[in-house]
Design a protein around this motif. Structure first.
Motif, PDB file in Angstrom:
ATOM      1  N   ILE A 104       0.831  -1.197   0.000  1.00  0.00           N
ATOM      2  CA  ILE A 104       0.000   0.000   0.000  1.00  0.00           C
ATOM      3  C   ILE A 104       0.873   1.257   0.000  1.00  0.00           C
ATOM      4  O   ILE A 104       0.593   2.232  -0.703  1.00  0.00           O
ATOM      5  N   HIS A 105       1.934   1.217   0.792  1.00  0.00           N
ATOM      6  CA  HIS A 105       2.860   2.352   0.797  1.00  0.00           C
ATOM      7  C   HIS A 105       3.525   2.519  -0.570  1.00  0.00           C
ATOM      8  O   HIS A 105       3.727   3.652  -1.031  1.00  0.00           O
ATOM      9  N   ASP A 108       0.974   4.085  -2.945  1.00  0.00           N
ATOM     10  CA  ASP A 108       0.846   5.511  -2.640  1.00  0.00           C
ATOM     11  C   ASP A 108       2.060   6.280  -3.161  1.00  0.00           C
ATOM     12  O   ASP A 108       1.927   7.337  -3.786  1.00  0.00           O
ATOM     13  N   ALA A 161      -0.816  -5.440  -3.310  1.00  0.00           N
ATOM     14  CA  ALA A 161      -1.610  -5.107  -2.128  1.00  0.00           C
ATOM     15  C   ALA A 161      -2.709  -6.138  -1.901  1.00  0.00           C
ATOM     16  O   ALA A 161      -3.008  -6.505  -0.759  1.00  0.00           O
ATOM     17  N   THR A 166      -3.896  -6.402   2.164  1.00  0.00           N
ATOM     18  CA  THR A 166      -4.228  -5.056   2.606  1.00  0.00           C
ATOM     19  C   THR A 166      -5.214  -4.360   1.682  1.00  0.00           C
ATOM     20  O   THR A 166      -5.619  -3.222   1.936  1.00  0.00           O
ATOM     21  N   LEU A 167      -5.599  -5.057   0.617  1.00  0.00           N
ATOM     22  CA  LEU A 167      -6.591  -4.533  -0.317  1.00  0.00           C
ATOM     23  C   LEU A 167      -7.517  -5.667  -0.710  1.00  0.00           C
ATOM     24  O   LEU A 167      -7.066  -6.778  -0.991  1.00  0.00           O
ATOM     25  N   LEU A 211      -7.061   6.794  -3.838  1.00  0.00           N
ATOM     26  CA  LEU A 211      -6.891   5.793  -2.787  1.00  0.00           C
ATOM     27  C   LEU A 211      -8.224   5.428  -2.143  1.00  0.00           C
ATOM     28  O   LEU A 211      -8.490   4.261  -1.846  1.00  0.00           O
ATOM     29  N   ILE A 216      -8.759   2.384   0.552  1.00  0.00           N
ATOM     30  CA  ILE A 216      -7.533   2.588   1.323  1.00  0.00           C
ATOM     31  C   ILE A 216      -7.727   3.773   2.265  1.00  0.00           C
ATOM     32  O   ILE A 216      -8.138   4.860   1.838  1.00  0.00           O
TER      33      ILE A 216
END
Length: 230
Positions: A104-105, A108, A161, A166-167, A211, A216
């Motif tokens: 995720i980072h 982004d 992700a 995390t997604l 996002l 997110i």
């Protein structure tokens, strides 16, 4: 009206842009690279239709015969330039993400990096997003190539992700295409109408919109991600 930019560089504004590649290659490689570097600045300044092969050759410090050995036409120079730029920019973004802790980072950070590159290097943005679109139907495959390169970059990090958990599972191909479409439109609008204000002012809202569209929570990400001012 087209905003005139000085010749650009990835690092030392306003020196001539140096495309990626080994500096100790053959004379043939050096000539090809010099022609592409010259072409970037000429196409960026004058647009595809007004650019002339003679000016590209002169700025590169090569002979016309040598230029035609590498590229038989203006179309060939432009096509090679667009594809090399798109591939390199995507590779550059990927290199900047290696220290990010999670997928995720990295996703982004990838959004920021794409915007940041186009903000710092208006000529690159103009050539890869505007000139190739306006050059004509002969370059439709090259325009598609540019879009696919950036969409594939975003999709890879969306897929990571999802794999990371995390997604939520989603159509990452569709989302990546839509995301780059939104980024591209914002950048193109900025290129055509600089009076709208600096591109970096648009980024926080764009970041939140993209996002949030996949669920997110932006509050779990660094709050200080901001592209360069331009």
């Amino acid at each position: 009206m087209r905003q005139t930019d000085p010749p650009v560089s990835f690092g030392d504004w306003p020196l001539q842009l140096r495309l990626p590649g080994a500096r100790r290659g053959t004379k043939r490689d050096a000539t090809r690279r010099a022609l592409l570097e010259s072409a970037l600045n000429v196409f960026g300044e004058k647009g595809y239709h007004r650019a002339a092969v003679d000016e590209i050759v002169t700025r590169a410090g090569r002979s016309k015969g040598t230029a035609y050995f590498h590229f038989p036409s203006k179309e060939a120079i432009f096509r090679a330039l667009v594809r090399e730029l798109a591939s390199y920019l995507v590779e550059r973004v990927d290199r900047e993400l290696v220290d990010e802790p999670t997928a995720i980072h990295r996703l982004d950070a990838a959004l920021l990096s794409v915007i940041d590159i186009f903000t710092k290097h208006r000529t690159l943005a103009r050539v890869t997003l505007v000139e190739v679109a306006g050059a004509g139907r002969a370059f439709s495959d090259d325009l598609l190539f540019v879009r696919q390169q950036f969409a594939a970059l975003i999709r890879r990090h969306l897929d990571a992700a999802v794999a990371e958990g995390t997604l939520e599972p989603c159509d990452t191909d569709l989302i990546a295409t839509a995301w780059f479409g939104a980024i591209s439109e914002i950048v193109v609008r900025w290129l055509h109408d600089p009076d709208r204000g600096p591109l970096h002012m648009t980024y926080p809202a764009l970041r939140h919109l993209l996002l949030q569209s996949v669920g997110i929570d932006i509050n779990q990400l660094p709050a200080d991600r901001t592209p360069a001012h331009a």
